[in-house]
Design a protein around this motif. Structure first.
Motif, PDB file in Angstrom:
ATOM      1  N   HIS A  16       0.829  -1.205   0.000  1.00 59.85           N
ATOM      2  CA  HIS A  16       0.000   0.000   0.000  1.00 59.85           C
ATOM      3  C   HIS A  16       0.869   1.263   0.000  1.00 59.85           C
ATOM      4  O   HIS A  16       0.585   2.228  -0.729  1.00 59.85           O
ATOM      5  CB  HIS A  16      -0.933  -0.024   1.213  1.00 59.85           C
ATOM      6  N   GLU A  17       1.917   1.283   0.781  1.00 62.19           N
ATOM      7  CA  GLU A  17       2.836   2.429   0.812  1.00 62.19           C
ATOM      8  C   GLU A  17       3.540   2.622  -0.538  1.00 62.19           C
ATOM      9  O   GLU A  17       3.732   3.749  -0.986  1.00 62.19           O
ATOM     10  CB  GLU A  17       3.884   2.246   1.923  1.00 62.19           C
ATOM     11  N   GLN A  52       1.071   4.236  -2.864  1.00 67.78           N
ATOM     12  CA  GLN A  52       0.926   5.648  -2.538  1.00 67.78           C
ATOM     13  C   GLN A  52       2.139   6.456  -2.989  1.00 67.78           C
ATOM     14  O   GLN A  52       2.010   7.578  -3.475  1.00 67.78           O
ATOM     15  CB  GLN A  52       0.701   5.832  -1.040  1.00 67.78           C
ATOM     16  N   ASP A  53       3.323   5.886  -2.862  1.00 65.38           N
ATOM     17  CA  ASP A  53       4.542   6.561  -3.316  1.00 65.38           C
ATOM     18  C   ASP A  53       4.514   6.752  -4.835  1.00 65.38           C
ATOM     19  O   ASP A  53       4.863   7.828  -5.340  1.00 65.38           O
ATOM     20  CB  ASP A  53       5.779   5.757  -2.890  1.00 65.38           C
ATOM     21  N   ASP A 109       1.825   6.944  -6.673  1.00 66.12           N
ATOM     22  CA  ASP A 109       0.809   7.968  -6.940  1.00 66.12           C
ATOM     23  C   ASP A 109       1.372   9.368  -6.708  1.00 66.12           C
ATOM     24  O   ASP A 109       1.119  10.287  -7.498  1.00 66.12           O
ATOM     25  CB  ASP A 109      -0.429   7.748  -6.062  1.00 66.12           C
ATOM     26  N   ARG A 110       2.140   9.550  -5.633  1.00 62.50           N
ATOM     27  CA  ARG A 110       2.760  10.860  -5.382  1.00 62.50           C
ATOM     28  C   ARG A 110       3.722  11.224  -6.502  1.00 62.50           C
ATOM     29  O   ARG A 110       3.746  12.369  -6.965  1.00 62.50           O
ATOM     30  CB  ARG A 110       3.488  10.845  -4.035  1.00 62.50           C
TER      31      ARG A 110
END
Length: 173
Positions: free
Chosen positions: A31-32, A35-36, A38-39
């Motif tokens: 999940h992290e 998210q990374d 996506d950033r």
């Protein structure tokens, strides 16, 4: 009768203890990472929008829109049409069709509409219209209907060397 297996609850017992903690940790890790990514994508998209804005600004400085005649280069840098001469003669209607036929016959091959348009600019002509591409296409369509030009494919035309007359005359026998 065979027993139905539900794939969602195929495990006979849920994960417990250390195995569960490992799977939950792997889940949070993935999940992290998502998210990374996506950033990073949002940051790249922001940078791309900024660079595209700078590109538009530079293009406007190099090719300011002084009139509605001619085109500025495409965003990739390729030039769509040569610039119009300052003393270019405006063409429309019959004069436009005559100059286009002249260019097509001298070229002795098929020409795409952008090539034909560029050759007209090189000869010192401009299409006197708010929509020059449409005007040129309409002129070629009219010449096709008269039998002077042949449509090779979409947007590509070729002059007919010996056009047949479109009106039939009664021959005396």
């Amino acid at each position: 009768m065979p027993r139905r297996i539900d794939h969602l609850t195929q495990e006979s017992f849920p994960l417990m203890g250390e195995k569960r903690r490992q799977v939950v940790a792997a889940l949070h890790n993935v999940h992290e990472q998502i998210q990374d990514l996506d950033r990073q994508m949002h940051e790249l998209a922001r940078k791309r929008r900024e660079l595209a804005g700078q590109l538009r600004q530079h293009r406007r400085r190099l090719w300011p829109r002084l009139s509605r005649v001619g085109r500025c280069p495409y965003p990739d840098g390729s030039v769509a049409l040569p610039p119009v001469h300052h003393d270019a003669v405006g063409l429309w209607g019959r004069r436009l069709r005559a100059r286009c036929l002249e260019v097509l016959r001298e070229h002795a091959g098929a020409l795409a509409l952008p090539e034909l348009h560029a050759l007209l600019h090189h000869r010192g002509y401009l299409l006197h219209s708010a929509t020059p591409v449409k005007t040129l296409a309409d002129a070629m369509r009219y010449e096709v209907s008269l039998g002077n030009v042949r449509r090779v494919e979409r947007g590509v035309y070729q002059a007919i060397t010996n056009p047949t007359p479109t009106t039939t005359t009664a021959s005396a026998a």
